[in-house]
Write an enzyme that holds these catalytic residues in place. Structure first.
Site, PDB file in Angstrom:
ATOM      1  N   ILE A   1      32.503  36.672  22.180  1.00 20.23           N
ATOM      2  CA  ILE A   1      31.401  36.536  22.461  1.00 20.23           C
ATOM      3  C   ILE A   1      30.617  37.493  21.800  1.00 20.23           C
ATOM      4  O   ILE A   1      31.017  38.578  21.545  1.00 20.23           O
ATOM      5  CB  ILE A   1      30.720  36.227  23.564  1.00 20.23           C
ATOM      6  CG1 ILE A   1      31.030  37.450  24.513  1.00 20.23           C
ATOM      7  CG2 ILE A   1      31.425  34.961  24.455  1.00 20.23           C
ATOM      8  CD1 ILE A   1      30.313  37.350  26.021  1.00 20.23           C
TER       9      ILE A   1
ATOM     10  N   TYR B   1      34.251  34.065  43.643  1.00 19.24           N
ATOM     11  CA  TYR B   1      35.473  34.302  42.401  1.00 19.24           C
ATOM     12  C   TYR B   1      36.689  33.492  43.196  1.00 19.24           C
ATOM     13  O   TYR B   1      37.234  32.420  42.246  1.00 19.24           O
ATOM     14  CB  TYR B   1      35.722  35.689  42.431  1.00 19.24           C
ATOM     15  CG  TYR B   1      37.100  36.173  41.537  1.00 19.24           C
ATOM     16  CD1 TYR B   1      36.821  36.010  40.173  1.00 19.24           C
ATOM     17  CD2 TYR B   1      38.348  36.520  42.226  1.00 19.24           C
ATOM     18  CE1 TYR B   1      37.988  36.517  39.670  1.00 19.24           C
ATOM     19  CE2 TYR B   1      39.263  36.768  41.583  1.00 19.24           C
ATOM     20  CZ  TYR B   1      39.325  36.838  40.022  1.00 19.24           C
ATOM     21  OH  TYR B   1      40.357  37.254  39.260  1.00 19.24           O
TER      22      TYR B   1
ATOM     23  N   GLY C   1      38.733  41.235  26.485  1.00 23.60           N
ATOM     24  CA  GLY C   1      38.480  41.630  28.011  1.00 23.60           C
ATOM     25  C   GLY C   1      39.763  42.495  28.396  1.00 23.60           C
ATOM     26  O   GLY C   1      40.699  42.568  27.648  1.00 23.60           O
TER      27      GLY C   1
ATOM     28  N   ILE D   1      32.794  30.337  25.649  1.00 21.55           N
ATOM     29  CA  ILE D   1      33.202  29.262  26.578  1.00 21.55           C
ATOM     30  C   ILE D   1      32.260  28.403  26.985  1.00 21.55           C
ATOM     31  O   ILE D   1      32.731  27.144  27.479  1.00 21.55           O
ATOM     32  CB  ILE D   1      34.237  29.910  27.858  1.00 21.55           C
ATOM     33  CG1 ILE D   1      35.123  28.865  28.373  1.00 21.55           C
ATOM     34  CG2 ILE D   1      33.130  30.324  28.862  1.00 21.55           C
ATOM     35  CD1 ILE D   1      36.194  29.345  29.342  1.00 21.55           C
TER      36      ILE D   1
END
Length: 324
Positions: free
Chosen positions: A35, A143, A11, A55
């Site tokens: 992933i 978030y 990421g 995760i």
């Protein structure tokens, strides 16, 4: 830290942090957890071990910890602010459910855990200027809710089970290495890209909207230094305010124009991103981080701008280059 697992290693932060940690710990395992569909590539793939670690799958986390004798987990899996509003269930499952999985594995296998928080953990009722380390946190985005929950859950595991949990509240992060990923502060990264490409920039954030920002090299240092800090000095753990610079769109635009005089910008505010930005602090008080583990940023707006433009010219190879 000896053997480190980075979850979310491909990421925006993870790809750069993985390489930094590999440079700092060349004799250990720094494992890039990813992933399927987001596999490591190039130097990230070739420079060290990698493993599929979703995760939401605690068994995969535990297997990677056992295989590589992991003692420290960097949990960087997250859905960024603007994207999270469109996918709140996914944001919760990754941000909170995923963190729970990590903490449980860490409890069972005696690992330290770093999970970044964010300026998004604050809300409209938080003092906006020099936001204190300890203050009201009532965010109005999913978030932000996941970040506050993560701070509390990490503190609980530290106090209840003795898990060595630590984190920082990242401001908006600016980098030339990885493209923006849907964060509210990513407009600043987009602005640099547009300037180097010779494109007019349409700014989704209104003038006068201040937000804390940080250049990625400083953010990477903070992520390493907090985990290396003497635990006896730490009064706080989850999570430390860290700060570097605060600016609005007009300030960064004006700074870029010093080096790219023909650069143009027009304001076209995006209601969702603007509402999120309006709920966040203008600036953070990071005195606790400075006192407890000697935090200090190295980049200001001018230094960041020169480095961003120089590196983007190399990366994007525009028709015209600039004297920086």
């Amino acid at each position: 830290m000896k053997n480190i697992l980075i979850i979310g290693a491909t990421g925006q932060i993870g790809s750069e942090l993985t390489m930094k940690l590999r440079s700092l710990y060349p004799n250990g395992n720094v494992v890039a957890g990813y992933i399927p569909g987001a596999e490591p590539k190039g130097e990230l793939k070739e420079s060290g071990p990698s493993a599929i670690v979703n995760i939401t799958n605690p068994q995969q986390i535990a297997e990677a910890v056992d295989k590589y004798d992991i003692d420290t987990i960097y949990n960087l899996a997250a859905v960024l602010s603007a994207v999270a509003e469109a996918k709140p269930q996914l944001a919760w499952n990754i941000g909170v459910g995923g963190l729970y999985n990590v903490l449980e594995v860490a409890r069972e296998k005696n690992c330290a855990v770093f999970t970044p928080s964010s300026i998004g953990s604050f809300g409209p009722g938080t003092p906006k200027v020099l936001t204190p380390q300890d203050t009201i946190q009532r965010p109005n985005t999913i978030y932000g809710v996941t970040k506050v929950t993560g701070e509390l859950l990490s503190d609980y595991y530290a106090k209840r089970f003795g898990v060595d949990t630590r984190s920082v509240r990242f401001p908006g992060l600016i980098s030339y290495v990885t493209p923006p990923g849907g964060g509210t502060t990513d407009y600043a990264v987009d602005m640099y890209y547009s300037a180097v490409k010779g494109e007019k920039f349409y700014c989704p954030i209104k003038p006068g909207t201040f937000m804390d920002m940080m250049y990625m090299p400083d953010a990477l240092r903070a992520a390493v230094e907090i985990m290396e800090a003497d635990p006896k000095r730490l009064i706080h753990r989850n999570s430390f305010n860290i700060a570097s610079m605060s600016f609005d769109p007009e300030m960064i635009f004006s700074k870029i124009k010093e080096y790219v005089p023909e650069f143009e910008m027009e304001y076209k505010p995006d209601p969702l991103r603007q509402s999120i930005a309006d709920s966040w602090p203008d600036s953070l008080d990071d005195s606790c981080a400075r006192y407890e583990w000697d935090w200090k940023p190295e980049y200001d707006l001018d230094g960041m701008t020169k480095d961003m433009l120089k590196n983007l010219c190399v990366k994007l190879k525009p028709m015209e280059t600039y004297s920086i």
